[in-house]
Design an enzyme around this catalytic site. Structure first.
Site, mmCIF file in Angstrom:
data_model
loop_
_atom_site.group_PDB
_atom_site.id
_atom_site.type_symbol
_atom_site.label_atom_id
_atom_site.label_comp_id
_atom_site.label_asym_id
_atom_site.label_seq_id
_atom_site.Cartn_x
_atom_site.Cartn_y
_atom_site.Cartn_z
ATOM 1 N N ALA A 67 0.857 -1.181 0.000
ATOM 2 C CA ALA A 67 0.000 0.000 0.000
ATOM 3 C C ALA A 67 0.898 1.237 0.000
ATOM 4 O O ALA A 67 2.061 1.173 0.411
ATOM 5 C CB ALA A 67 -0.882 -0.015 1.239
ATOM 6 N N GLY A 109 0.703 -5.082 0.890
ATOM 7 C CA GLY A 109 -0.485 -5.247 0.056
ATOM 8 C C GLY A 109 -0.160 -5.925 -1.275
ATOM 9 O O GLY A 109 -1.039 -6.551 -1.885
ATOM 10 N N GLU A 112 -0.276 -9.498 -0.512
ATOM 11 C CA GLU A 112 -1.689 -9.842 -0.274
ATOM 12 C C GLU A 112 -2.472 -9.906 -1.585
ATOM 13 O O GLU A 112 -3.333 -10.761 -1.762
ATOM 14 C CB GLU A 112 -2.310 -8.821 0.689
ATOM 15 C CG GLU A 112 -1.720 -8.961 2.091
ATOM 16 C CD GLU A 112 -2.143 -7.845 3.029
ATOM 17 O OE1 GLU A 112 -1.958 -6.659 2.668
ATOM 18 O OE2 GLU A 112 -2.654 -8.144 4.122
ATOM 19 N N GLU A 132 4.729 -4.909 7.136
ATOM 20 C CA GLU A 132 3.930 -3.896 7.859
ATOM 21 C C GLU A 132 4.431 -3.665 9.278
ATOM 22 O O GLU A 132 4.409 -2.547 9.781
ATOM 23 C CB GLU A 132 2.452 -4.320 7.888
ATOM 24 C CG GLU A 132 1.734 -4.205 6.551
ATOM 25 C CD GLU A 132 1.825 -5.459 5.695
ATOM 26 O OE1 GLU A 132 2.686 -6.325 5.956
ATOM 27 O OE2 GLU A 132 1.019 -5.568 4.756
HETATM 28 N N1 CO8 Z 1 4.537 3.280 -0.609
HETATM 29 C C1 CO8 Z 1 4.920 4.455 -1.141
HETATM 30 N N2 CO8 Z 1 6.055 4.618 -1.853
HETATM 31 C C2 CO8 Z 1 6.845 3.540 -2.000
HETATM 32 C C3 CO8 Z 1 6.526 2.295 -1.448
HETATM 33 C C4 CO8 Z 1 5.297 2.178 -0.724
HETATM 34 N N3 CO8 Z 1 4.869 1.013 -0.203
HETATM 35 N N4 CO8 Z 1 7.507 1.416 -1.753
HETATM 36 C C5 CO8 Z 1 8.424 2.105 -2.461
HETATM 37 N N5 CO8 Z 1 8.013 3.390 -2.619
HETATM 38 C C6 CO8 Z 1 8.720 4.482 -3.312
HETATM 39 C C7 CO8 Z 1 9.896 4.980 -2.515
HETATM 40 O O1 CO8 Z 1 9.474 5.911 -1.545
HETATM 41 C C8 CO8 Z 1 10.753 5.574 -3.591
HETATM 42 O O2 CO8 Z 1 10.216 6.837 -3.938
HETATM 43 P P1 CO8 Z 1 11.207 8.129 -4.062
HETATM 44 O O3 CO8 Z 1 12.071 7.795 -5.237
HETATM 45 O O4 CO8 Z 1 10.256 9.246 -4.315
HETATM 46 O O5 CO8 Z 1 11.962 8.202 -2.784
HETATM 47 C C9 CO8 Z 1 10.528 4.649 -4.774
HETATM 48 O O6 CO8 Z 1 9.289 3.967 -4.520
HETATM 49 C C10 CO8 Z 1 11.594 3.604 -4.935
HETATM 50 O O7 CO8 Z 1 11.745 2.922 -3.705
HETATM 51 P P2 CO8 Z 1 13.159 2.762 -2.936
HETATM 52 O O8 CO8 Z 1 14.069 3.890 -3.275
HETATM 53 O O9 CO8 Z 1 12.849 2.533 -1.498
HETATM 54 O O10 CO8 Z 1 13.690 1.438 -3.634
HETATM 55 P P3 CO8 Z 1 14.713 0.382 -3.023
HETATM 56 O O11 CO8 Z 1 15.083 -0.507 -4.160
HETATM 57 O O12 CO8 Z 1 15.793 1.042 -2.251
HETATM 58 O O13 CO8 Z 1 13.827 -0.459 -1.951
HETATM 59 C C11 CO8 Z 1 11.874 -1.651 -1.195
HETATM 60 C C12 CO8 Z 1 12.754 -1.241 -2.394
HETATM 61 C C13 CO8 Z 1 12.638 -2.618 -0.284
HETATM 62 C C14 CO8 Z 1 10.644 -2.338 -1.765
HETATM 63 C C15 CO8 Z 1 11.473 -0.381 -0.391
HETATM 64 O O14 CO8 Z 1 10.965 0.572 -1.294
HETATM 65 C C16 CO8 Z 1 10.443 -0.630 0.665
HETATM 66 O O15 CO8 Z 1 10.750 -1.140 1.719
HETATM 67 N N6 CO8 Z 1 9.175 -0.227 0.389
HETATM 68 C C17 CO8 Z 1 8.105 -0.312 1.359
HETATM 69 C C18 CO8 Z 1 7.618 -1.727 1.509
HETATM 70 C C19 CO8 Z 1 6.533 -1.790 2.550
HETATM 71 O O16 CO8 Z 1 6.719 -1.472 3.711
HETATM 72 N N7 CO8 Z 1 5.324 -2.243 2.130
HETATM 73 C C20 CO8 Z 1 4.208 -2.388 3.013
HETATM 74 C C21 CO8 Z 1 3.359 -1.164 3.004
HETATM 75 S S1 CO8 Z 1 2.006 -1.261 4.142
HETATM 76 C C22 CO8 Z 1 0.905 -2.250 3.349
HETATM 77 O O17 CO8 Z 1 1.098 -2.723 2.270
HETATM 78 C C23 CO8 Z 1 -0.380 -2.506 4.083
HETATM 79 C C24 CO8 Z 1 -1.372 -3.173 3.158
HETATM 80 C C25 CO8 Z 1 -2.738 -2.985 3.722
HETATM 81 C C26 CO8 Z 1 -3.753 -3.205 2.622
HETATM 82 C C27 CO8 Z 1 -5.110 -2.880 3.064
HETATM 83 C C28 CO8 Z 1 -5.406 -1.412 2.826
HETATM 84 C C29 CO8 Z 1 -6.801 -1.121 3.123
#
Ligand code: CO8
Length: 258
Positions: A67, A109, A112, A132
């Site tokens: 998400a 997500g 999921e 998460e």
């Molecule tokens: N949300 C928003 N932006 C994101 C997300 C995300 N989940 N993941 C990556 N991005 C963005 C980064 O902020 C970055 O943007 P910017 O260039 O503007 O800084 C761009 O994408 C590239 O990402 P990274 O630079 O971080 O790339 P890396 O290769 O260094 O890392 C990762 C990749 C490991 C995937 C890292 O981006 C990461 O950890 N992302 C977050 C993963 C995460 O925590 N996901 C869970 C989110 S919570 C969730 O999914 C709850 C679901 C509930 C569903 C039900 C809803 C009702």
């Protein structure tokens, strides 16, 4: 076809393809994207020419990194309840078989969403996880339940409590991923599988999906009852006569979805 901002829609023969299309954000699932995805899946679901649907991510790095954390960070419980969950519920109700074609990250997500699909094809570089807990929440779109039912309590606990990313191969060994293919081949392999599913009698495919899913939602006796009733119901279809006559006459069946 409806115009969408965050997804791309294609058709390949009888297969619908939906591509999550925010590659710079690793296809993070903002509210609008989830609603667009639900709209597109429902549109394909109503289209009798479409018999299987593949969901994939654009770019090489991710299926979906979860998400959209930036969008969620200042939301209230009511915001989440009103704007986020409806789309997920609608995706769950799609009758057409769904295949996730996963390359790169399927996190939160994203993991999921892959598990909401009926089959998962992954590239060898794919990584799944429920991170998460690392940002102070827990999975909210089925992660705790579907992981526990597929992997069992202990591996599910480890994933949910540590947020660790798990390589696709490990999950294939544990039954969560159907097939691992070389990097970049996931969509091609998913389409091959989808075309096989699309050749089947559509009403049978729909009832087969419903019957298998009932194994996750009902006690065994109730699931067996659903299967039995669906089996009997298929004897009302023209495709059942066609399938059996084609077998007896040693020819290819031509299914019409009736
Ligand atoms: N949300 C928003 N932006 C994101 C997300 C995300 N989940 N993941 C990556 N991005 C963005 C980064 O902020 C970055 O943007 P910017 O260039 O503007 O800084 C761009 O994408 C590239 O990402 P990274 O630079 O971080 O790339 P890396 O290769 O260094 O890392 C990762 C990749 C490991 C995937 C890292 O981006 C990461 O950890 N992302 C977050 C993963 C995460 O925590 N996901 C869970 C989110 S919570 C969730 O999914 C709850 C679901 C509930 C569903 C039900 C809803 C009702």
């Amino acid at each position: 076809m409806t115009e969408y901002q965050y997804i791309l829609i294609e058709r390949d023969e009888r297969v619908g393809i939906v591509t999550l299309n925010r590659p710079k954000e690793l296809n993070a699932l903002n509210f609008q994207l989830v609603n667009e995805l639900a709209d597109a899946l429902e549109e394909f679901d109503r289209d009798e020419a479409i018999r299987c649907i593949v969901i994939t991510g654009s770019g090489e790095k991710a299926f979906a990194a979860g998400a959209d954390i930036k969008e969620m960070s200042d939301k209230s419980p009511i915001d989440m309840m009103l704007s986020a969950f409806d789309g997920w519920q609608r995706i769950k109700r799609v009758h057409t078989p769904l295949i996730a074609a996963v390359g790169g990250y399927a996190l939160g997500g994203g993991c999921e969403l892959a598990m909401l699909c009926d089959m998962i094809i992954a590239s060898e570089n794919a990584r799944f996880g429920q991170p998460e807990i690392l940002i102070g929440v827990i999975p909210g779109a089925g992660g705790t339940q579907r992981l526990a039912r597929t992997l069992g309590k202990y591996r599910a606990m480890e994933m949910v409590l540590t947020g660790a990313q798990v390589p696709a191969q490990e999950l294939a060994d544990l039954g969560l991923v159907n097939r691992i293919v070389p990097k970049g081949e996931h969509l091609k392999a998913a389409l091959e599988l989808a075309k096989k599913v699309a050749q089947q009698a559509p009403v049978a495919a729909r009832l087969a999906k419903e019957s298998v899913l009932s194994a996750f939602e009902t006690p065994l006796e109730d699931g067996l009852e659903i299967e039995r009733k669906n089996f009997f119901l298929l004897f009302a279809t023209e495709d059942m006569r066609e399938g059996m006559h084609a077998f007896i006459e040693k020819r290819q069946a031509e299914f019409k979805g009736r």
